[in-house]
Motif scaffolding. Structure first.
Motif, mmCIF file in Angstrom:
data_model
loop_
_atom_site.group_PDB
_atom_site.id
_atom_site.type_symbol
_atom_site.label_atom_id
_atom_site.label_comp_id
_atom_site.label_asym_id
_atom_site.label_seq_id
_atom_site.Cartn_x
_atom_site.Cartn_y
_atom_site.Cartn_z
ATOM 1 N N ALA A 206 0.837 -1.201 0.000
ATOM 2 C CA ALA A 206 0.000 0.000 0.000
ATOM 3 C C ALA A 206 0.873 1.253 0.000
ATOM 4 C CB ALA A 206 -0.928 -0.007 1.213
ATOM 5 N N GLY A 207 1.980 1.185 0.742
ATOM 6 C CA GLY A 207 2.891 2.326 0.788
ATOM 7 C C GLY A 207 3.719 2.487 -0.468
ATOM 8 N N GLN A 208 3.906 1.407 -1.239
ATOM 9 C CA GLN A 208 4.703 1.455 -2.465
ATOM 10 C C GLN A 208 3.852 1.673 -3.715
ATOM 11 O OE1 GLN A 208 8.201 1.159 -2.763
ATOM 12 N NE2 GLN A 208 8.054 1.512 -0.565
ATOM 13 N N HIS A 209 2.538 1.706 -3.553
ATOM 14 C CA HIS A 209 1.635 1.739 -4.705
ATOM 15 C C HIS A 209 1.950 2.916 -5.645
ATOM 16 C CE1 HIS A 209 -2.133 0.809 -6.812
ATOM 17 N NE2 HIS A 209 -2.313 2.124 -6.894
ATOM 18 N N GLN A 214 4.336 4.959 -10.809
ATOM 19 C CA GLN A 214 5.195 5.903 -11.520
ATOM 20 C C GLN A 214 6.218 5.165 -12.380
ATOM 21 O OE1 GLN A 214 6.688 8.171 -8.197
ATOM 22 N NE2 GLN A 214 5.119 9.766 -8.405
ATOM 23 N N LEU A 215 6.818 4.113 -11.815
ATOM 24 C CA LEU A 215 7.783 3.328 -12.582
ATOM 25 C C LEU A 215 7.109 2.600 -13.738
ATOM 26 C CD1 LEU A 215 9.873 1.863 -9.624
ATOM 27 C CD2 LEU A 215 10.617 3.596 -11.278
ATOM 28 N N LEU A 216 5.901 2.105 -13.491
ATOM 29 C CA LEU A 216 5.151 1.437 -14.544
ATOM 30 C C LEU A 216 4.842 2.400 -15.677
ATOM 31 C CD1 LEU A 216 3.624 -1.141 -15.461
ATOM 32 C CD2 LEU A 216 1.610 -0.233 -14.295
ATOM 33 N N GLY A 217 4.590 3.671 -15.318
ATOM 34 C CA GLY A 217 4.297 4.678 -16.335
ATOM 35 C C GLY A 217 5.471 4.934 -17.256
ATOM 36 N N ILE A 218 6.674 4.720 -16.763
ATOM 37 C CA ILE A 218 7.857 4.862 -17.629
ATOM 38 C C ILE A 218 7.907 3.703 -18.603
ATOM 39 C CG2 ILE A 218 10.382 4.950 -17.659
ATOM 40 C CD1 ILE A 218 10.239 6.135 -14.829
ATOM 41 N N LEU A 223 9.866 -1.119 -14.109
ATOM 42 C CA LEU A 223 9.343 -1.538 -12.818
ATOM 43 C C LEU A 223 9.810 -2.953 -12.483
ATOM 44 C CD1 LEU A 223 7.591 -1.354 -10.310
ATOM 45 C CD2 LEU A 223 5.613 -1.990 -11.713
ATOM 46 N N ARG A 224 9.759 -3.866 -13.457
ATOM 47 C CA ARG A 224 10.175 -5.243 -13.198
ATOM 48 C C ARG A 224 11.633 -5.297 -12.747
ATOM 49 N NH1 ARG A 224 7.690 -9.841 -15.064
ATOM 50 N NH2 ARG A 224 6.749 -8.775 -16.837
ATOM 51 N N GLU A 225 12.488 -4.556 -13.428
ATOM 52 C CA GLU A 225 13.899 -4.555 -13.073
ATOM 53 C C GLU A 225 14.124 -3.957 -11.685
ATOM 54 O OE1 GLU A 225 17.781 -5.487 -13.235
ATOM 55 O OE2 GLU A 225 16.192 -6.108 -14.623
ATOM 56 N N THR A 226 13.363 -2.932 -11.351
ATOM 57 C CA THR A 226 13.469 -2.337 -10.015
ATOM 58 C C THR A 226 13.063 -3.337 -8.945
ATOM 59 O OG1 THR A 226 13.011 -0.120 -10.891
ATOM 60 C CG2 THR A 226 12.664 -0.469 -8.526
ATOM 61 N N LEU A 227 12.006 -4.077 -9.206
ATOM 62 C CA LEU A 227 11.552 -5.095 -8.253
ATOM 63 C C LEU A 227 12.600 -6.190 -8.081
ATOM 64 C CD1 LEU A 227 7.840 -5.404 -9.455
ATOM 65 C CD2 LEU A 227 8.656 -4.296 -7.359
ATOM 66 N N ARG A 228 13.231 -6.588 -9.170
ATOM 67 C CA ARG A 228 14.278 -7.611 -9.077
ATOM 68 C C ARG A 228 15.473 -7.099 -8.280
ATOM 69 N NH1 ARG A 228 13.535 -9.576 -15.191
ATOM 70 N NH2 ARG A 228 12.122 -11.333 -14.822
ATOM 71 N N GLU A 229 15.825 -5.837 -8.488
ATOM 72 C CA GLU A 229 16.937 -5.264 -7.730
ATOM 73 C C GLU A 229 16.622 -5.221 -6.238
ATOM 74 O OE1 GLU A 229 17.663 -1.471 -9.455
ATOM 75 O OE2 GLU A 229 18.637 -2.265 -11.259
ATOM 76 N N GLU A 230 15.368 -4.896 -5.917
ATOM 77 C CA GLU A 230 14.951 -4.907 -4.513
ATOM 78 C C GLU A 230 15.064 -6.323 -3.936
ATOM 79 O OE1 GLU A 230 14.111 -2.658 -2.405
ATOM 80 O OE2 GLU A 230 13.666 -0.851 -3.545
ATOM 81 N N THR A 258 0.524 -5.177 -14.699
ATOM 82 C CA THR A 258 -0.559 -4.648 -15.550
ATOM 83 C C THR A 258 -1.749 -4.290 -14.676
ATOM 84 O OG1 THR A 258 -1.268 -6.935 -15.966
ATOM 85 C CG2 THR A 258 0.208 -5.927 -17.599
ATOM 86 N N ARG A 259 -2.632 -5.220 -14.454
ATOM 87 C CA ARG A 259 -3.874 -4.941 -13.727
ATOM 88 C C ARG A 259 -3.664 -4.750 -12.231
ATOM 89 N NH1 ARG A 259 -8.108 -9.355 -14.862
ATOM 90 N NH2 ARG A 259 -9.338 -7.893 -13.606
ATOM 91 N N GLY A 260 -2.604 -5.317 -11.698
ATOM 92 C CA GLY A 260 -2.385 -5.230 -10.257
ATOM 93 C C GLY A 260 -2.142 -3.837 -9.751
ATOM 94 N N LEU A 261 -1.780 -2.936 -10.625
ATOM 95 C CA LEU A 261 -1.515 -1.558 -10.221
ATOM 96 C C LEU A 261 -2.618 -0.604 -10.645
ATOM 97 C CD1 LEU A 261 2.342 -1.424 -10.730
ATOM 98 C CD2 LEU A 261 1.104 -1.085 -8.584
ATOM 99 N N GLU A 262 -3.782 -1.147 -10.960
ATOM 100 C CA GLU A 262 -4.915 -0.288 -11.235
ATOM 101 C C GLU A 262 -5.316 0.463 -9.985
ATOM 102 O OE1 GLU A 262 -7.954 -2.855 -12.596
ATOM 103 O OE2 GLU A 262 -7.078 -3.148 -14.603
ATOM 104 N N GLU A 263 -5.886 1.627 -10.167
ATOM 105 C CA GLU A 263 -6.373 2.390 -9.018
ATOM 106 C C GLU A 263 -7.532 1.632 -8.392
ATOM 107 O OE1 GLU A 263 -5.179 4.925 -7.652
ATOM 108 O OE2 GLU A 263 -3.931 5.978 -9.101
ATOM 109 N N ASP A 264 -7.582 1.688 -7.036
ATOM 110 C CA ASP A 264 -8.714 1.057 -6.339
ATOM 111 C C ASP A 264 -10.012 1.771 -6.672
ATOM 112 O OD1 ASP A 264 -6.789 -0.524 -5.302
ATOM 113 O OD2 ASP A 264 -6.761 0.454 -3.346
#
Length: 264
Positions: A206-209, A214-218, A223-230, A258-264
């Motif tokens: 919820a805090g990272q949403h 923003q990363l997905l928008g790029i 975003l995938r690479e950032t998640l892997r680095e984390e 994709t869909r997981g980051l849709e706005e609630d």
């Protein structure tokens, strides 16, 4: 201890305590602490065979180790053994007590043995209670003795829900013997780690949403690479932290990107 007769009697039990400690260490090194239930060298308190000094032995711990200054210094040193002050039984709670791996109510001779005292959070201490193990597969992990290796065994799956939900599980290592696999899974269930990790993950996501959107928008792959680095960063700290499992699962989830980051 004001009762001179009681003090003399307990001093006479020092040899029993030493025998109990030796038995404990022998079984711990063999990975079969459950066998202490029937160990001749360690007296277990039962209704049929009560330990006459049980109350006094427990009082030594409660009054002599927890509340008295001299004993409390040892109590606090054992608590401080936990890296970063995290409960070694769950990896998420803050250490604020000591847990008796073998419950002191059943094994009063082990009430003050440092080898039997494990830093813990109140949640884990409460969940474990005074239950005793009767088989190898239902023996909780002992953080002093159980070696699970450096490979990953805690995994997660991202469920297609809004808000996002992570489901955690144990994936046994190929080098583990069957009994260790059973014990890790038992520990995971007994301490309710799946639900506790899922709650932590949900709050974290919820805090990272916003940042992830923003990363997905790029670009999704950014975003995938950032998640892997984390995930790799958390692996260096603890390959089996819930954060490690979560970030690997997020990076592998096409749905989240994709869909997981849709706005609630």
């Amino acid at each position: 201890m004001k009762d001179g007769a009681e003090e003399k009697r307990l001093r006479g039990r020092l040899a029993d305590m030493q025998t109990a400690e030796a038995s404990y260490l022998r079984h711990a090194e063999n990975g079969d602490l459950h066998a202490l239930l029937t160990e001749p060298g360690l007296r277990r308190h039962t209704d049929r065979n009560p330990d006459p000094d049980r109350k006094a032995l427990l009082r030594i711990y409660d009054q002599g180790m927890v509340t008295r200054r001299e004993g409390r210094a040892l109590y606090d040193r054992i608590k401080a053994l936990a890296p970063h002050g995290e409960c070694p039984l769950c990896g998420i709670g803050e250490v604020d007590t000591l847990d008796h791996y073998l419950p002191k109510s059943h094994f009063p001779l082990c009430a003050i043995l440092p080898v039997n005292l494990v830093p813990a959070c109140m949640h884990c201490n409460h969940d474990k209670g005074s239950a005793t193990s009767g088989s190898p597969g239902t023996q909780p992990l002992h953080p002093y003795f159980d070696q699970l290796g450096q490979g990953r065994w805690l995994v997660a799956e991202i469920l297609p829900t809004i808000p996002v939900t992570a489901c955690f599980a144990v994936r046994a290592r190929s080098e583990w013997p069957d009994v260790l696999t059973a014990r890790v899974k038992y520990h995971f269930t007994a301490y309710d780690l799946g639900d506790r990790y899922a709650l932590k993950a949900g709050r974290h996501l919820a805090g990272q949403h916003r940042r992830h959107r923003q990363l997905l928008g790029i670009e999704p792959e950014v975003l995938r690479e950032t998640l892997r680095e984390e995930a790799e960063s958390w692996t260096k700290t603890n390959p089996n932290a819930w954060e490690t499992a979560l970030y690997f699962a997020l990076a592998d989830s096409d749905w989240y990107l994709t869909r997981g980051l849709e706005e609630d």
